[in-house]
Enzyme design. Structure first.
Site, PDB file in Angstrom:
ATOM      1  N   SER A 121       0.798  -1.226   0.000  1.00 15.49           N
ATOM      2  CA  SER A 121       0.000   0.000   0.000  1.00 15.49           C
ATOM      3  C   SER A 121       0.835   1.284   0.000  1.00 15.49           C
ATOM      4  CB  SER A 121      -0.954   0.019   1.205  1.00 15.49           C
ATOM      5  OG  SER A 121      -0.232   0.052   2.410  1.00 15.49           O
ATOM      6  N   LYS A 141      -6.229   3.719   8.806  1.00 14.12           N
ATOM      7  CA  LYS A 141      -5.288   4.700   8.254  1.00 14.12           C
ATOM      8  C   LYS A 141      -5.848   6.121   8.358  1.00 14.12           C
ATOM      9  CE  LYS A 141      -3.295   1.338   5.046  1.00 14.12           C
ATOM     10  NZ  LYS A 141      -3.122   0.917   3.645  1.00 14.12           N
TER      11      LYS A 141
END
Length: 781
Positions: A687, A730
Site C-alpha cells: 500500500s 489509516k
C-alpha cells in the site's frame, strides 16, 4: 563278643572318609536325620562309601553357590556320619537316613577327584566337666523352653530330645542346629571344641532369637489390635446399615451418592441417545467398591453429567431499547458493534429462535474488545464466560481428555457450561489469532466444530463422549489481526472491526469512564480532580498516540498516583484541576512529536499511511541521490512485498520522468537510496506504492510535496492505483496526526462511506485511479 556290649565310636570310625559336600548348613554330631542326595557326583560318593564301610564325611563348602567343589573349596572341620538306610528315588537321586557321630578335621586329602577322599582326625570335646558348664546347660535348656513355648515350629518331640541329652556339648550342638543362624556362624560353632566357649556362643544366639520373637509378638499384637478394631467397625457399620434401612435412610456414602445421581439423572431432559449410556454408567457405579480407582473416575464423570444444563433455558423477552441503553452506558462509540448486536436481538425477537451466533471482534490492543463481550452479555441478560486461547497448543483444552487418562477433565466449552449452569450464555474466546500448533494437536482445528452452527448442535467432548447441543451459545472471539487465523475458522465467523479511537473519542471516553476508574484505583474521591479538554488532548497526542486506550489509562494512573502522594505529604492539598501546562510535571516530556506537519521540509520526502496490528500509523519515506554509478538501494527492514513495490515505483518513475522534465541522465549518473524509518521496525505490504513513487519523483524534480498531505495505494507497473485494506485505521491515524488531505484508491470509495463522519471531518479525500492523478495533487505550490 557279646551283642549287648557297647563299643566306643572312636574304635569303629574309619580313618579314611569319602566326603559329601554340603551347600546349605553344617550338620552337627548326635543327630539322626534324613538327607537328600541329588547330583550324580554325590550319589557316587554314597555308593562308594556303602561298598566299603558305610561312613561318610559331611563337610561344608566355602560358598553356598559351589555345586562341584574341589578339596580346596571345603571347610577343614566336618561331621562323620553312619548311613543307616538308603532309598533310591525315581529321578536317580537318593534319600538317606544318617546318624551323625563325631567331629573330624581333614588331616590330609588323599583323593582330589570325585569322590574326594580324606584322612580324618577325630576331635574330642574339652572343658565340659565343671560347675560353670553345668550352670550354662541349665540356662540353655531354660531359655530354649521359653522360646519353644512361643514358637509353633518347635515340636514337643524337640523339647523332649533336648531334655534327654546328657552331654553339654551335644545340647549346644542340638540347639545350634534348630536355631535360625547363618551358615558361617554354625560352622564356627562346629569348629569350637571348648564346650564352655561353644555354649557361650549359643547363648548369644538364643538371646538374639528371643529379641526377634519379642519384636514378632509386638508386631502380631499390633496387627491383631487393628484387625479387632476393623472387625468392631465392620459390625457397627452393619448394625448402622440395619438401623438406616429400618428408618428408610441412605445406607452408606456410596448408596447416598448413587441415590443422588439417580434422582438427578431422572430429572434431566436427556435424549434416548444420551440417557442409555448415562444410566449404564450409573449402574456400573453402583457395583464398584469405593476403594477402587475407577470409582472416583466414574463418580467425577457422573458429577459432570448432572452439573451440565441439558434443558433449554427459559425464553427471555428481548427489549431493544434497554439493550441499546446498556451498550451506550458501557462503551462510547463502536457504532458497528452495537448495530450488529441490536440486529442479532431483533432477529431473535422476530424469529423466536435461541440459536447462537459467532462474532469475531478484530482490532488493535486496548480498544475494548474484551469489555465489549461483557457488555453484550449484560445487554442480553445472559451469563458471561471468558477464556483465552493465546498460546494454546493442545486440542484437548477445547475438546477435553478421554477418560482413560489419569486426571482427565472436560474441555473449556463444557467446563464453562458447568460453571454458568445455563445453556445459552455468552462465551468470549480471547486471542483466537494466537493459537499454537504442536505434536499434541491443533486447537484451531478443534474450534472448527465448536464454531460451526451446523455441527455444534451435537458437539462431542472427548471426556463426555455424548452429543451436547452448544448451538444456543453466543460465541464472541477477539483478535488483533486476521492474518494468522486459519481460513476455515475465519469463514465461520462474522468479522466486526474495532478500528481504534480518534483524539476526540479518547477525550470523551476518558471523561466518562477512565478518569473515575483511575481515581477510585488510586484512592482519590470521585470528582476530586478535573481535567480541561486541552490537557486530555495533550495526553492523547503526546503520551498515548496508539489506537487503543491502555497507554492513556496508564498516563492517568501515573498522574493520580503522584497526586495521591502529594495529598499525603502536602497535608491534603492537591490541585483540583489539571491543565495542559501541568502534564510535564507529572508525565515528563511528551513521548511523541508532531510527525505529520513538520516532516516534509525538502524534496525526496513523502508521508504514507500504513496499517499495523496496533492500528493505523504514519509512514515517512525518504530518498536521496548521490552522484555515481547508476543504482537503486532500499533500507528500513522492508519485507519482500514492500521491496517489490519499491522496485515497481522506481521503474514507473523512470519510465514517466520525461513528462516531468527529468532527463534519463539523472538516473544514469546517480545512485538513488530510498529509506523507510524507523529502521528497527519491520514493514511490509504493497500500500506504500504511490507514496514511494511520489517520493522518488519529488527527488528527481527537486519539488517538495505538501506537508499536510498523506497517501495510500498500491501502484501497478503501468501506473494504475490499486485498492488497499485498513482504510478506516489509516484515516484515524491521519486524523490523529492533523493531516488535512488524504489520497486513496478510487476502488476504496465503499470503505470511505463506512468511516464515521466525526473522523472524516476536517480531512479532504481525493480518490485516484492512476498515478498521474496523484502527481497532480501532491506537489506544493
Amino acid at each position: 563278643m557279646d551283642d549287648t556290649q557297647i563299643i566306643p565310636a572312636s574304635q569303629v570310625l574309619p580313618l579314611k572318609l569319602h566326603v559329601l559336600p554340603l551347600q546349605g548348613s553344617p550338620i552337627f554330631p548326635g543327630i539322626f536325620t534324613p538327607l537328600m542326595v541329588a547330583s550324580a557326583a554325590d550319589v557316587q560318593v554314597v555308593e562308594q562309601s556303602l561298598s566299603e564301610h558305610g561312613f561318610i564325611g559331611l563337610v561344608l563348602t566355602e560358598s553356598p553357590e559351589m555345586e562341584s567343589p574341589t578339596a580346596e573349596q571345603l571347610r577343614k572341620v566336618g561331621t562323620a556320619a553312619k548311613i543307616v538306610r538308603k532309598v533310591n528315588l525315581p529321578d536317580g537321586g537318593l534319600n538317606l537316613f544318617i546318624s551323625t557321630l563325631k567331629r573330624f578335621r581333614i588331616k590330609k586329602v588323599m583323593a582330589r577327584e570325585n569322590p574326594i577322599t580324606v584322612a580324618a582326625e577325630y576331635l574330642e570335646d574339652v572343658n565340659f566337666e565343671n560347675d560353670e558348664v553345668r550352670a550354662l546347660t541349665r540356662s540353655l535348656i531354660g531359655e530354649m523352653k521359653k522360646i519353644s513355648e512361643n514358637n509353633p515350629l518347635f515340636s514337643e518331640q524337640m523339647r523332649l530330645n533336648m531334655v534327654n541329652i546328657d552331654h553339654p556339648g551335644k545340647i549346644a550342638d542340638f540347639i545350634t542346629s534348630i536355631l535360625n543362624i547363618d551358615r558361617a556362624e554354625q560352622q564356627k560353632i562346629l569348629e569350637t571344641l571348648d564346650v564352655h566357649e561353644r555354649m557361650m556362643k549359643v547363648m548369644v544366639f538364643i538371646r538374639r532369637e528371643q529379641e526377634l520373637m519379642q519384636l514378632q509378638q509386638k508386631i502380631m499384637q499390633q496387627i491383631n489390635e487393628k484387625i479387632s478394631k476393623s472387625q468392631r467397625e465392620y459390625f457397627l457399620k452393619e448394625q448402622l446399615k440395619s438401623i438406616k434401612n429400618e428408618l428408610g435412610m441412605a445406607v452408606d456414602a456410596k448408596s447416598s451418592e448413587y441415590q443422588r445421581f439417580k434422582e438427578a439423572i431422572e430429572k434431566l431432559p436427556l435424549d434416548p441417545e444420551v440417557r442409555e449410556p448415562v444410566e449404564q454408567e450409573l449402574e456400573k457405579f453402583s457395583l464398584m467398591e469405593p476403594s477402587s480407582a475407577e470409582f472416583i473416575v466414574t463418580r467425577n464423570y457422573l458429577e459432570t453429567i448432572v452439573s451440565l444444563p441439558w434443558g433449554d433455558s427459559p425464553a427471555q423477552e428481548v427489549e431493544l431499547d434497554k439493550a441499546r441503553k446498556i451498550l451506550d452506558e458501557d462503551h462510547y462509540g463502536l457504532a458497528d458493534v452495537k448495530e450488529r448486536i441490536l440486529e442479532y436481538l431483533a432477529v431473535r425477537k422476530l424469529k423466536k429462535d435461541s440459536k447462537g451466533s459467532i462474532v469475531c471482534l478484530v482490532g488493535p490492543p486496548g480498544v475494548g474488545k474484551t469489555s465489549v463481550g461483557k457488555s453484550i452479555a449484560r445487554a442480553l441478560g445472559k451469563k458471561f464466560f471468558r477464556f483465552s486461547v493465546g498460546g494454546m497448543r493442545d486440542e484437548a483444552e477445547i475438546k477435553g481428555h478421554r477418560r482413560t487418562y489419569v486426571g482427565a477433565m472436560p474441555g473449556k466449552i463444557i467446563q464453562g457450561l458447568k460453571i454458568v449452569k445455563v445453556k445459552d450464555p455468552v462465551f468470549m474466546i480471547d486471542e483466537i489469532d494466537k493459537l499454537g500448533v504442536s505434536y499434541q494437536g491443533d486447537p484451531s482445528s478443534a474450534l472448527l466444530e465448536v464454531l460451526d452452527p451446523e455441527q455444534n448442535v451435537a458437539f462431542r467432548d472427548h471426556y463426555l463422549d455424548l452429543p451436547f447441543d452448544i448451538g444456543d451459545i453466543l460465541f464472541i472471539t477477539t483478535a488483533n489481526t486476521l492474518d494468522t487465523i486459519p481460513a476455515p475458522l475465519l469463514d465461520r465467523m462474522e468479522v466486526i472491526r474495532l478500528s481504534g479511537y480518534i483524539n476526540d473519542e479518547k477525550v470523551a471516553i476518558a471523561r466518562r469512564y477512565l478518569i473515575p476508574k483511575s481515581l477510585a484505583a488510586s484512592g482519590l474521591a470521585k470528582g476530586s480532580v478535573g481535567y480541561d479538554r486541552e490537557a486530555l488532548l495533550a495526553i492523547a497526542e503526546g503520551y498515548a498516540r496508539e489506537a487503543g486506550l491502555r497507554n492513556f489509562e496508564k498516563a492517568l494512573d501515573r498522574i493520580h498516583r503522584k497526586l495521591a502522594r502529594e495529598h499525603l505529604l502536602g497535608g491534603g492539598k492537591t490541585p483540583r484541576s489539571i491543565g495542559a501546562e501541568m502534564l510535564e510535571k507529572y508525565l515528563g516530556k511528551p513521548l511523541f512529536q508532531d510527525e505529520g506537519l513538520k516532516a516534509i521540509d525538502q524534496p525526496g520526502m513523502a508521508v504514507g499511511l500504513a496499517w499495523t496490528p496496533l492500528g493505523g500509523a504514519m509512514l515517512t519515506i525518504e530518498a536521496v541521490a548521490n552522484p555515481g554509478k547508476e543504482g537503486f538501494s532500499l533500507t528500513g527492514q522492508l519485507g519482500d512485498v514492500m521491496k517489490e513495490s519499491a522496485k515497481i515505483a522506481y521503474t514507473w518513475v523512470r519510465h514517466a520522468a520525461d513528462g516531468f522534465g527529468v532527463g534519463k541522465e539523472f538516473f544514469e549518473e546517480n545512485q538513488i537510496h530510498l529509506h523507510v524509518p524507523a529502521g528497527a521496525t519491520p514493514k511490509d505490504g504493497p500500500s506504500a506504492g504511490i507514496t514511494m513513487a511520489s517520493c522518488l519523483l519529488s527527488l528527481a524534480t527537486g519539488r517538495r510535496l505538501k506537508s499536510n498531505l498523506a497517501m495510500t495505494g498500491e501502484l501497478s507497473l503501468v501506473g494504475q492505483v490499486l485498492p488497499i485494506g485498513g482504510l478506516k485505521e489509516k484515516v484515524i491515524a491521519a486524523k490523529r496526526n492533523k493531516i488535512r488531505e488524504v489520497i486513496f484508491p478510487a476502488q476504496n470509495q465503499k470503505d470511505l462511506s463506512e468511516i464515521p463522519e466525526n473522523v472524516k471531518k476536517g480531512i479532504r479525500f481525493q480518490a485516484v485511479e492512476r498515478m498521474e492523478q496523484v502527481l497532480e495533487k501532491v506537489f506544493a505550490r
